[in-house]
Each structure stands twice: as C-alpha cells, then as structure tokens.
Design a protein around this motif. Sequence first.
Motif, PDB file in Angstrom:
ATOM      1  N   HIS A 136      -6.000 -28.669  34.875  1.00 40.93           N
ATOM      2  CA  HIS A 136      -6.060 -28.622  33.565  1.00 40.93           C
ATOM      3  C   HIS A 136      -5.099 -27.651  32.826  1.00 40.93           C
ATOM      4  CE1 HIS A 136      -9.546 -31.135  33.682  1.00 40.93           C
ATOM      5  NE2 HIS A 136      -9.948 -30.752  34.682  1.00 40.93           N
ATOM      6  N   HIS A 137      -5.197 -27.594  31.416  1.00 41.07           N
ATOM      7  CA  HIS A 137      -4.492 -26.479  30.840  1.00 41.07           C
ATOM      8  C   HIS A 137      -4.950 -24.949  31.501  1.00 41.07           C
ATOM      9  CE1 HIS A 137      -2.950 -29.249  27.403  1.00 41.07           C
ATOM     10  NE2 HIS A 137      -2.065 -28.958  28.619  1.00 41.07           N
ATOM     11  N   CYS A 138      -4.338 -24.076  31.497  1.00 44.86           N
ATOM     12  CA  CYS A 138      -4.641 -22.765  32.053  1.00 44.86           C
ATOM     13  C   CYS A 138      -4.701 -21.677  31.048  1.00 44.86           C
ATOM     14  CB  CYS A 138      -3.616 -22.247  33.044  1.00 44.86           C
ATOM     15  SG  CYS A 138      -4.009 -21.027  33.959  1.00 44.86           S
ATOM     16  N   PHE A 139      -5.415 -20.667  30.877  1.00 43.49           N
ATOM     17  CA  PHE A 139      -5.430 -19.461  30.147  1.00 43.49           C
ATOM     18  C   PHE A 139      -4.560 -18.535  30.252  1.00 43.49           C
ATOM     19  CE2 PHE A 139     -10.029 -21.137  29.575  1.00 43.49           C
ATOM     20  CZ  PHE A 139      -9.735 -21.395  28.166  1.00 43.49           C
ATOM     21  N   ASP A 140      -4.201 -18.622  31.503  1.00 40.86           N
ATOM     22  CA  ASP A 140      -2.813 -17.495  31.893  1.00 40.86           C
ATOM     23  C   ASP A 140      -1.539 -17.810  31.277  1.00 40.86           C
ATOM     24  OD1 ASP A 140      -1.185 -15.718  33.137  1.00 40.86           O
ATOM     25  OD2 ASP A 140      -2.044 -15.893  35.064  1.00 40.86           O
ATOM     26  N   PRO A 141      -1.196 -17.162  30.296  1.00 36.30           N
ATOM     27  CA  PRO A 141       0.369 -17.685  29.618  1.00 36.30           C
ATOM     28  C   PRO A 141       1.501 -17.534  30.751  1.00 36.30           C
ATOM     29  CG  PRO A 141      -0.340 -15.512  28.897  1.00 36.30           C
ATOM     30  CD  PRO A 141      -1.457 -16.052  29.710  1.00 36.30           C
ATOM     31  N   HIS A 146      -0.135 -23.384  31.475  1.00 37.11           N
ATOM     32  CA  HIS A 146      -0.287 -23.165  29.961  1.00 37.11           C
ATOM     33  C   HIS A 146       0.289 -24.088  29.115  1.00 37.11           C
ATOM     34  CE1 HIS A 146      -1.882 -19.918  27.514  1.00 37.11           C
ATOM     35  NE2 HIS A 146      -0.819 -19.779  26.881  1.00 37.11           N
ATOM     36  N   SER A 150       2.188 -23.289  23.066  1.00 37.59           N
ATOM     37  CA  SER A 150       1.921 -21.751  23.001  1.00 37.59           C
ATOM     38  C   SER A 150       2.949 -20.907  23.080  1.00 37.59           C
ATOM     39  CB  SER A 150       0.728 -21.587  23.890  1.00 37.59           C
ATOM     40  OG  SER A 150       1.270 -21.190  25.204  1.00 37.59           O
ATOM     41  N   CYS A 162      -0.731 -19.822  38.228  1.00 39.19           N
ATOM     42  CA  CYS A 162      -1.452 -18.624  38.608  1.00 39.19           C
ATOM     43  C   CYS A 162      -2.245 -19.143  39.986  1.00 39.19           C
ATOM     44  CB  CYS A 162      -2.421 -18.805  37.809  1.00 39.19           C
ATOM     45  SG  CYS A 162      -3.757 -20.330  37.638  1.00 39.19           S
ATOM     46  N   CYS A 165      -4.584 -22.336  39.823  1.00 40.22           N
ATOM     47  CA  CYS A 165      -4.089 -23.482  39.602  1.00 40.22           C
ATOM     48  C   CYS A 165      -3.182 -23.676  41.096  1.00 40.22           C
ATOM     49  CB  CYS A 165      -2.931 -23.568  38.565  1.00 40.22           C
ATOM     50  SG  CYS A 165      -3.836 -23.648  36.701  1.00 40.22           S
TER      51      CYS A 165
END
Length: 178
Positions: A136-141, A146, A150, A162, A165
């Motif tokens: 899924h999409h990750c919060f860690d830029p 990510h 963004s 990360c 992931c």
Amino acid sequence: MIRIVTLNDFPPDVVDHVARRLNAAYGLGTEIEGEADLPESALDDSQEAYDAPKLLNEVDDEVQAYADDKILYLTTEPLSGPPGPMGKGPMDGFALYGGGKAVVTSHGLGAKGAAPLESGLAKRAAHHVGHLWELHHCFDPRCAMHPGWSPGFVQYPEVALCLFCREKSERKIKLGQG
C-alpha cells in the motif's frame, strides 16, 4: 523475476538504471525483455492519453512469463485512469494490484520542479511494482511506496523501501504470492 518491456524509445542507460534500481529494491532478478507496440485502441476518450487499465489488458507482447513473474511496461505517453471520488487525479503509472502487470510513464519527468528522468522513472517503477506485491502507500516520504504526487517523491529521489514495506515485499516474494 521482474521483466521490463518498453512501449516507446528510451535511452538504454535509462532502462538499465530502472532495472538496476528494481533489482536493488526487491532483491530479484530484473531482465529487459525488449519492446512492444502501444495499442491505439487503449487511447482514452480524449485521445490525449492512454487508458492505463485498458493498455495493460490490450498490450500485445511476446514475453515468456512464469506464474510469479512481474511485467513492467515503460512508456513516454501520458496515462489516464478511471475517475475517483474527486475526479481524475495525476497518473504516473498503474498496477494490477496483486497481479502480474504494471505500466509506468516518464511523462512529466525532467521538467522544472519534477524528478530527473532516470531516478524519477526508477522510483515510479519501484512504486508500481510494489503494488503488484500488494504493498500500500506508505507514510514515509523516503519510501518508494510514498505516493508519486506528494512533495516527498521529488525531495527523496533514491529508490528504497522503508523497513515495513521491504519486509512485507520479502514475505510476499518468498511465499510466491502475487
């Protein structure tokens, strides 16, 4: 195995860079399989972009893929997808989530304020290949998962996952799922 097929002309060093970065990100063999033609029937209603889901369904290639192989198509053309709840959003690629095929575009890379062509295409490729393993999409830029729209995508051009992931993708790969 991740198999790369180009749908347009790309400099060989760019495709090689994408292959090397995918290999480093997922620890899997990555092969450049050759070229295929863009199916004209996959143009969207505006005739200005390719409908990404339709493109994946209609592309005709000669790739010999096994059950656990992933096929990544690279194009220079703009992509479109079905509208979401807020209309059409930016589309830098599309993956059959948990499936075997993804397409990524270089459209918009290299422009002012955008990621450079080589690193941007490699990061987009790693992102959409990740969706093939149900990431899924990750919060860690800093993570390739990510979202590409963004600010972190351009701010962190390295192609890396990360820890979360990376571990999830390794489990999926080891189990032969997706």
